[in-house]
Design a protein around this motif. Structure first.
Motif, PDB file in Angstrom:
ATOM      1  N   LYS A 122       0.841  -1.198   0.000  1.00 56.42           N
ATOM      2  CA  LYS A 122       0.000   0.000   0.000  1.00 56.42           C
ATOM      3  C   LYS A 122       0.877   1.249   0.000  1.00 56.42           C
ATOM      4  O   LYS A 122       0.721   2.132  -0.838  1.00 56.42           O
ATOM      5  CB  LYS A 122      -0.898  -0.027   1.237  1.00 56.42           C
ATOM      6  N   ASN A 123       1.826   1.278   0.901  1.00 58.92           N
ATOM      7  CA  ASN A 123       2.695   2.452   0.981  1.00 58.92           C
ATOM      8  C   ASN A 123       3.484   2.655  -0.312  1.00 58.92           C
ATOM      9  O   ASN A 123       3.541   3.755  -0.851  1.00 58.92           O
ATOM     10  CB  ASN A 123       3.645   2.304   2.174  1.00 58.92           C
ATOM     11  N   PHE A 124       4.083   1.593  -0.804  1.00 58.15           N
ATOM     12  CA  PHE A 124       4.901   1.721  -2.014  1.00 58.15           C
ATOM     13  C   PHE A 124       4.059   2.098  -3.232  1.00 58.15           C
ATOM     14  O   PHE A 124       4.549   2.718  -4.172  1.00 58.15           O
ATOM     15  CB  PHE A 124       5.656   0.415  -2.283  1.00 58.15           C
ATOM     16  N   SER A 125       2.790   1.703  -3.208  1.00 56.04           N
ATOM     17  CA  SER A 125       1.909   2.032  -4.333  1.00 56.04           C
ATOM     18  C   SER A 125       1.485   3.497  -4.297  1.00 56.04           C
ATOM     19  O   SER A 125       1.101   4.068  -5.315  1.00 56.04           O
ATOM     20  CB  SER A 125       0.646   1.168  -4.302  1.00 56.04           C
ATOM     21  N   GLU A 126       1.542   4.083  -3.105  1.00 54.45           N
ATOM     22  CA  GLU A 126       1.093   5.470  -2.954  1.00 54.45           C
ATOM     23  C   GLU A 126       2.255   6.450  -3.008  1.00 54.45           C
ATOM     24  O   GLU A 126       2.038   7.655  -3.009  1.00 54.45           O
ATOM     25  CB  GLU A 126       0.362   5.624  -1.603  1.00 54.45           C
ATOM     26  N   THR A 127       3.464   5.923  -3.005  1.00 51.49           N
ATOM     27  CA  THR A 127       4.638   6.795  -2.966  1.00 51.49           C
ATOM     28  C   THR A 127       5.246   6.939  -4.357  1.00 51.49           C
ATOM     29  O   THR A 127       5.730   5.968  -4.925  1.00 51.49           O
ATOM     30  CB  THR A 127       5.702   6.213  -2.009  1.00 51.49           C
TER      31      THR A 127
END
Lengths: 145, 145
Positions: A122-127
């Motif tokens: 989730k984090n890597f997809s939003e960054t």
DNA sequence: CATATTTAAGAGTATTTAATCTTAATTAAG
DNA sequence: CTTAATTAAGATTAAATACTCTTAAATATG
């Protein structure tokens, strides 16, 4: 926890340098990046060749050549880079290495490990690379040392 | 994401077998464990020797010898095992490999990565081998395949 | 067109990790 | 006391990963 291979670590650092310090010219040379970050020129070249093949970078040979992002930094997400460098199955691995671990045949830590991987995905997809570049440029964070 | 080495994966699986299927006798032989889990006897032996040195197992040679937990399974936490197998600095690594990454000199993903590691440390610290053994025994989860 | 600069490609080497093999030491049981 | 079963220890081999080197191809510039 060694979550990334050297290819992943160096590739990400080198890419982030490009994003954080975009060249005046269209292309930034690999030599400048490897020199600035203290990484092996040949190794970075090899890694970047892969990123070029995978459509994350474009490259141009000859004087004033180099590499550049294939898309605006806003549109390249950290997860794209990590999957390109570490493999598309990066988030599909069982912690204790059971090949058929999954909902149907969970290992003893399956549920927890899934949570961890989901959080990361989730984090890597939003960054975006743009965001990370901005953090580096404003000196909130560092890329070497 | 390859979060554990083969030593870590095999070591953990082998230990969990011991916990899940405790022997009638005082000791369980490494041969039984490696056979049941389809792991190399010699490799498991080497890993267990390390766990014995580190005080997680005790061993006994000769017929009807083998290995056993050095403490009750309730008192051995997953985090102890992982640190023994992967190194005490397991949770101290920067995602992109910067040696001085930390609060003072954070890398671009430092804060997020710290969250992930903290979540893992917390869970592994709260999870005893006894709990995992119970999950395996009640067939909620699996140890091979 | 000649030269210098740059990436591309892949061969080659070194290091680390993984796994195997051999021999020794310990101990139970006949 | 002899034999078999077991872990201990470390040498050896295999495989994967991490680099390094060489040569080729492309291209800008004088």
């Amino acid at each position: 926890m060694k979550a990334l291979s050297q290819v992943g670590k160096y590739g990400l650092r080198a890419l982030l340098y490009l994003v954080a310090y975009p060249p005046k010219n269209q292309y930034l040379s690999i030599r400048e990046i490897s020199d600035e970050l203290g990484l092996s020129f040949h190794f970075v070249t090899k890694i970047f060749r892969e990123l070029t093949e995978k459509g994350i970078l474009i490259s141009y040979r000859g004087p004033s050549g180099g590499i550049a992002l294939a898309k605006p930094a806003e549109e390249i997400m950290l997860i794209d880079v990590i999957k390109a460098l570490e493999g598309e199955d990066y988030f599909d691995k069982c912690l204790i290495g059971l090949p058929h671990c999954g909902t149907a045949k969970p290992c003893p830590v399956h549920e927890f490990w899934k949570e961890v991987k989901t959080k990361m995905q989730k984090n890597f997809s939003e960054t975006s690379l743009a965001l990370l570049g901005e953090k580096i440029r404003t000196m909130e964070v560092r890329l070497d040392d």
